[in-house]
Structure formats: structure tokens, C-alpha cells
Write a protein that holds these residues in place. Structure first.
Motif, PDB file in Angstrom:
ATOM      1  N   GLU A   1      -2.982 -21.766 -10.437  1.00  0.00           N
ATOM      2  CA  GLU A   1      -3.394 -20.692 -11.345  1.00  0.00           C
ATOM      3  C   GLU A   1      -4.009 -19.586 -10.498  1.00  0.00           C
ATOM      4  O   GLU A   1      -5.123 -19.738  -9.973  1.00  0.00           O
TER       5      GLU A   1
ATOM      6  N   ILE B   1      -5.289 -16.732 -11.160  1.00  0.00           N
ATOM      7  CA  ILE B   1      -6.548 -16.113 -11.615  1.00  0.00           C
ATOM      8  C   ILE B   1      -7.728 -17.011 -11.258  1.00  0.00           C
ATOM      9  O   ILE B   1      -8.758 -16.557 -10.754  1.00  0.00           O
ATOM     10  N   THR B   2      -7.537 -18.307 -11.500  1.00  0.00           N
ATOM     11  CA  THR B   2      -8.584 -19.274 -11.143  1.00  0.00           C
ATOM     12  C   THR B   2      -8.844 -19.217  -9.640  1.00  0.00           C
ATOM     13  O   THR B   2      -9.994 -19.238  -9.184  1.00  0.00           O
TER      14      THR B   2
ATOM     15  N   ALA C   1      -8.348 -16.676  -7.623  1.00  0.00           N
ATOM     16  CA  ALA C   1      -9.012 -15.425  -7.254  1.00  0.00           C
ATOM     17  C   ALA C   1     -10.510 -15.502  -7.542  1.00  0.00           C
ATOM     18  O   ALA C   1     -11.343 -15.069  -6.729  1.00  0.00           O
ATOM     19  N   ASP C   2     -10.844 -16.086  -8.691  1.00  0.00           N
ATOM     20  CA  ASP C   2     -12.253 -16.236  -9.072  1.00  0.00           C
ATOM     21  C   ASP C   2     -12.973 -17.131  -8.063  1.00  0.00           C
ATOM     22  O   ASP C   2     -14.048 -16.803  -7.557  1.00  0.00           O
TER      23      ASP C   2
ATOM     24  N   GLU D   1     -13.676 -15.422  -4.793  1.00  0.00           N
ATOM     25  CA  GLU D   1     -14.840 -14.514  -4.818  1.00  0.00           C
ATOM     26  C   GLU D   1     -16.152 -15.286  -4.815  1.00  0.00           C
ATOM     27  O   GLU D   1     -17.110 -14.908  -4.137  1.00  0.00           O
ATOM     28  N   VAL D   2     -16.176 -16.382  -5.574  1.00  0.00           N
ATOM     29  CA  VAL D   2     -17.401 -17.196  -5.617  1.00  0.00           C
ATOM     30  C   VAL D   2     -17.728 -17.707  -4.215  1.00  0.00           C
ATOM     31  O   VAL D   2     -18.872 -17.614  -3.755  1.00  0.00           O
TER      32      VAL D   2
ATOM     33  N   ASP E   1      -6.891 -29.232  -6.441  1.00  0.00           N
ATOM     34  CA  ASP E   1      -6.959 -29.999  -7.676  1.00  0.00           C
ATOM     35  C   ASP E   1      -6.098 -31.257  -7.505  1.00  0.00           C
ATOM     36  O   ASP E   1      -4.926 -31.166  -7.137  1.00  0.00           O
TER      37      ASP E   1
ATOM     38  N   ARG F   1      -4.873 -33.159  -9.700  1.00  0.00           N
ATOM     39  CA  ARG F   1      -3.737 -33.185 -10.612  1.00  0.00           C
ATOM     40  C   ARG F   1      -3.091 -31.807 -10.692  1.00  0.00           C
ATOM     41  O   ARG F   1      -2.739 -31.335 -11.760  1.00  0.00           O
TER      42      ARG F   1
END
Lengths: 368, 75
Positions: B17, B19-20, B22-23, B26-27, B60, B62
Motif C-alpha cells: 500500500e 500510501i501506508t 509513504a506515511d 515520514e514517521v 508485513d 501477511r
């Protein structure tokens, strides 16, 4: 036209010793008898055997099921018609049936075994066996149903159910992932906001969605589609919030959780209540980076009820704040969600803050 | 938060994913880590880890690749 009743030939005079007699048939199974014709036309296979298990009646249903004509099986042993002969019948029960003194034919045994057709093919059959006495002669009757189509239907239903479970599993996985993407979108947006108050609002929204995502994560991992290991959910949720608010090490968490399950429709609102109350405690109860403790208790109560306590030993709700009327979004959500699960809520602000709620677990036909 | 003067730990993110990912990137950067690469499949992750070895792989179990545990052995 086949003669399906098998009038004995040679029909010896009634011989009380019953030796050497075979294929004797009572008059009632004579084709001229209307009862015999009714039996003959029944769609199920109906077979009658004498005390030596020789066939004396074989209706059209039996002809269709086994591929033999009545003439072909006349006086033949019954074992011809089943895989493994008569071994599939429970011999003890047959003996009991034969020994029973019930003359009305009510003594009945049921079994399922494999019928064998004339061409050697086999089929699953459901059989009812009864004993009838005709003028002192014992006749065993077998009513037999070819249940191939039942077995086929059952297999198809089972496959459809399996497919549904796989799909539902996939849905939980997708929902979890999508909630994760929403959380990430809000995170990406929040990081571009300079105003810290606005940014906090974004973070709060993110945590709410994460509380939902954790529930779907558990559903995704669990074999049950509706039941949630509630203690596990609370545990993950608390760990996530303490981490998110950067309170690890500063705020101790004390969890006393009875192992119990809830329906997901109860667990979700409940999880959101925990999220609001605990977020509130982590944000406001310990100002100036003070140490403290939050406590979550989950207790099983009688009659499918659950008691949930979320408490902290912080500074308590601000003076004048009435949780039942406060317009803040957090407390509004708590009130709304408590109503949704028909929970009885109490708030004690004497020593820190303690939210206590009693609700039904939603299993066994509770609230939905 | 990383201490100054020390090279940041390098993290490889494997997440389909975007978007996940990318987030997450940044974190991790906010926390002072270096993100060596963001990869969406297990196979490419193995190649990337060989070419440019990270200190840590975030993946991940899974995930999309379905064989993340296998990848773990390779990396």
C-alpha cells in the motif's frame, strides 16, 4: 409387465418349521391387492424379505434404484443389493427387531449404507427397516431412498459455505487495510499542518480509525467471523494509545481483563469508548509530564453482562465539566456509543476519573 | 530521536500500500531514521537488500508478496 409381487413357487403348505421354504409372500403383497399396487407405485424403493432375508417384494422404485427387475431378484438374498452384503446392517439391531413382539410394524430401525446396482455401481441409501407379522409369518420391510442428490447438494452447500468464509476473511483483511490507508492519509495530511491545535484534531481522528482497524485486525486473524476476544482487543488498544501519546514509561498501565468474548457489533463501539476515555486521560489527566497510572478492568458478570472500568489517578475532570452534558466531541461520542450498546454508564471523579460501563456482550441473541 | 553525530539506522520498508508506505516513511524520518528504500514486493525487497543492505527491514508478514516469511530468510 413385471409381476412385482413374488408369489411363492413352489409354495409349500404352511410349514411351522419354516425349513426349505423360500420366497413365501403374504397375500397382501399380491399385485391384485390394492395395497400392493400402492406400494408398487411408490417412488421410494420398497423391498420385503422373509425371515431368511430372501426377497419377496420388489417395487418399481426398487427396480429403478437397483436396475434389477422384480423377476430377477425374486427369492434372491437381500445381501445382493448392498456393498459388503448385510454386514453394513447393525446385526444386533436386526436381531432385536426380529425378536421384538411389536406386531403392528412400528418397530423400526434406520441406517445409511451403500446400495449396489445390477451394473455394480453403488449409491448412498437411507433405509428404514420394519418388521411386520402376517399370520405368524415374519416379514421385514425396507424402505430405501437413494440419497445421492442429497450428498451432492450437501457437498455443494459445504463448498459454498467455505467460499463464503474465505470471502468474508478477505473482506476483513481489505477493511483492515483500507482503514490503515485512511489513517495514513490523515497522517500525511496532518504533517503538513502548521497549526498544532488543528493537527491534534487530525491525530485524534487517526486514533479513532486505528481503534477500528485493530478490531478488524483481530477479526482478520481470528477463526470466528463475529466473536471478538475482547480482552485481546482492549490490550492491543491500550498499548497502541499509550504509544501514540508518547506515554510509555511515564504512565503505568494496569490491566485486569477477564478472558471474554463479545459480538463485534458491541466490541467496536466499546473499543471507541475506551479510545475516547483513555485518550482524554493521557492528554489531560497528568499535566506537565507528570507520572501516573491508568487502569482498565474487564469483568464477566452474570447473564452475558460485561463490566468495563477505565480509570486514572490524575487530576480528574475539570471543575464544572458534566460528562452527561459536555459538548466536547470526545464525551459526546462516549455518550452516543454507550447508548448504542445500551450500556449503563457511571462516572466517578472523586479520585482521578473512573468511567464504568455495564453492557451485554451481544452474543446469544443480545443487542445488535 | 537519534543522537547527533551518529549515522542514522537505515530502514528498508516493504509495503504494497503506497500510501501506508509513504506515511510510514515520514514517521521514520521524523524519528531520525534513514529510509533506504520503499519496495512493494518481496522479491524486489530481496534484491534491494542485497544491493543496499539496510539495518532493519519493516515488512508485513501477511503482505502482498504472501511469502514474507520466506523473504525474511533470504534477507
Amino acid at each position: 409387465m413385471n409381476v412385482r409381487h413374488l408369489k411363492a413357487e413352489p409354495l409349500e403348505p404352511r410349514n411351522p418349521s419354516k425349513v426349505n421354504r423360500y420366497a413365501w409372500a403374504p397375500d397382501i403383497l399380491d399385485r391384485s391387492n390394492p395395497f400392493a399396487r400402492i406400494l408398487d407405485l411408490a417412488p421410494d424403493a420398497i423391498i420385503a424379505v422373509d425371515i431368511r432375508k430372501s426377497i419377496i417384494f420388489f417395487n418399481r422404485g426398487a427396480e429403478a434404484a437397483f436396475g434389477y427387475s422384480a423377476d430377477e431378484v425374486r427369492a434372491k438374498p437381500l445381501k445382493l443389493l448392498f456393498r459388503g452384503g448385510l454386514a453394513g446392517f447393525h446385526q444386533g439391531r436386526i436381531a432385536r427387531l426380529e425378536a421384538s413382539t411389536d406386531k403392528a410394524g412400528a418397530a423400526l430401525e434406520r441406517c445409511e449404507l451403500m446400495g449396489r446396482r445390477k451394473d455394480g455401481s453403488e449409491f448412498p441409501a437411507k433405509i428404514s427397516l420394519s418388521k411386520i407379522e402376517f399370520d405368524g409369518e415374519t416379514v421385514l420391510s425396507l424402505m430405501l431412498q437413494d440419497v445421492t442428490s442429497h450428498a451432492f447438494t450437501e457437498e455443494r452447500l459445504r463448498a459454498a459455505l467455505r467460499e463464503k468464509e474465505v470471502l468474508l476473511d478477505e473482506v476483513h483483511h481489505r477493511v483492515k487495510n483500507n482503514l490503515q490507508v485512511i489513517t495514513s492519509l490523515l497522517g500525511l495530511q496532518a504533517r503538513s499542518i502548521k497549526d498544532s491545535a488543528t493537527r491534534v484534531k487530525f491525530d485524534e481522528s487517526r486514533y479513532r480509525i486505528q481503534a477500528m482497524a485493530i478490531l478488524h485486525e483481530i477479526l482478520d486473524e481470528s477463526p470466528s467471523l463475529a466473536e471478538i476476544d475482547f480482552a485481546d482487543y482492549i490490550q492491543r488498544l491500550v498499548a497502541h494509545l499509550v504509544r501514540s501519546y508518547g506515554a510509555i514509561g511515564r504512565i503505568r498501565t494496569r490491566l485486569r481483563l477477564d478472558p471474554l468474548s463479545c459480538h463485534r457489533d458491541v466490541a467496536l463501539p466499546c473499543g471507541l469508548i475506551v479510545n475516547e476515555v483513555l485518550s482524554n486521560a493521557l492528554k489531560y489527566a497528568f499535566p506537565g509530564g507528570k507520572d501516573g497510572e491508568v487502569q482498565v478492568e474487564l469483568r464477566r458478570e452474570p447473564r452475558g453482562r460485561v463490566h468495563l472500568l477505565i480509570a486514572d489517578n490524575g487530576i480528574g475532570l475539570p471543575r464544572g465539566c458534566d460528562w452527561e452534558t459536555s459538548p466536547t466531541l470526545g464525551l459526546r461520542l462516549v455518550r452516543t456509543l454507550a447508548r448504542q450498546i445500551e450500556g449503563a454508564m457511571q462516572v466517578n471523579s472523586a479520585n482521578g476519573t473512573a468511567f464504568s460501563i455495564v453492557f451485554r456482550d451481544g452474543l446469544r441473541g443480545g443487542i445488535r | 530521536v537519534r543522537s547527533e553525530g551518529r549515522p542514522a539506522d537505515r530502514i528498508l520498508i516493504v509495503e504494497d500500500e503506497r500510501i501506508t508506505a509513504a506515511d510510514l516513511e515520514e514517521v521514520l524520518k521524523d524519528l531520525g531514521y534513514e529510509v533506504s528504500a520503499v519496495i512493494s514486493s518481496g522479491e524486489s525487497a530481496i534484491r534491494e537488500a542485497e544491493r543496499n543492505p539496510p539495518d532493519l527491514v519493516l515488512m508485513d508478514i501477511r503482505g502482498c508478496c504472501g511469502n514474507a516469511l520466506t523473504c525474511r530468510w533470504f534477507i
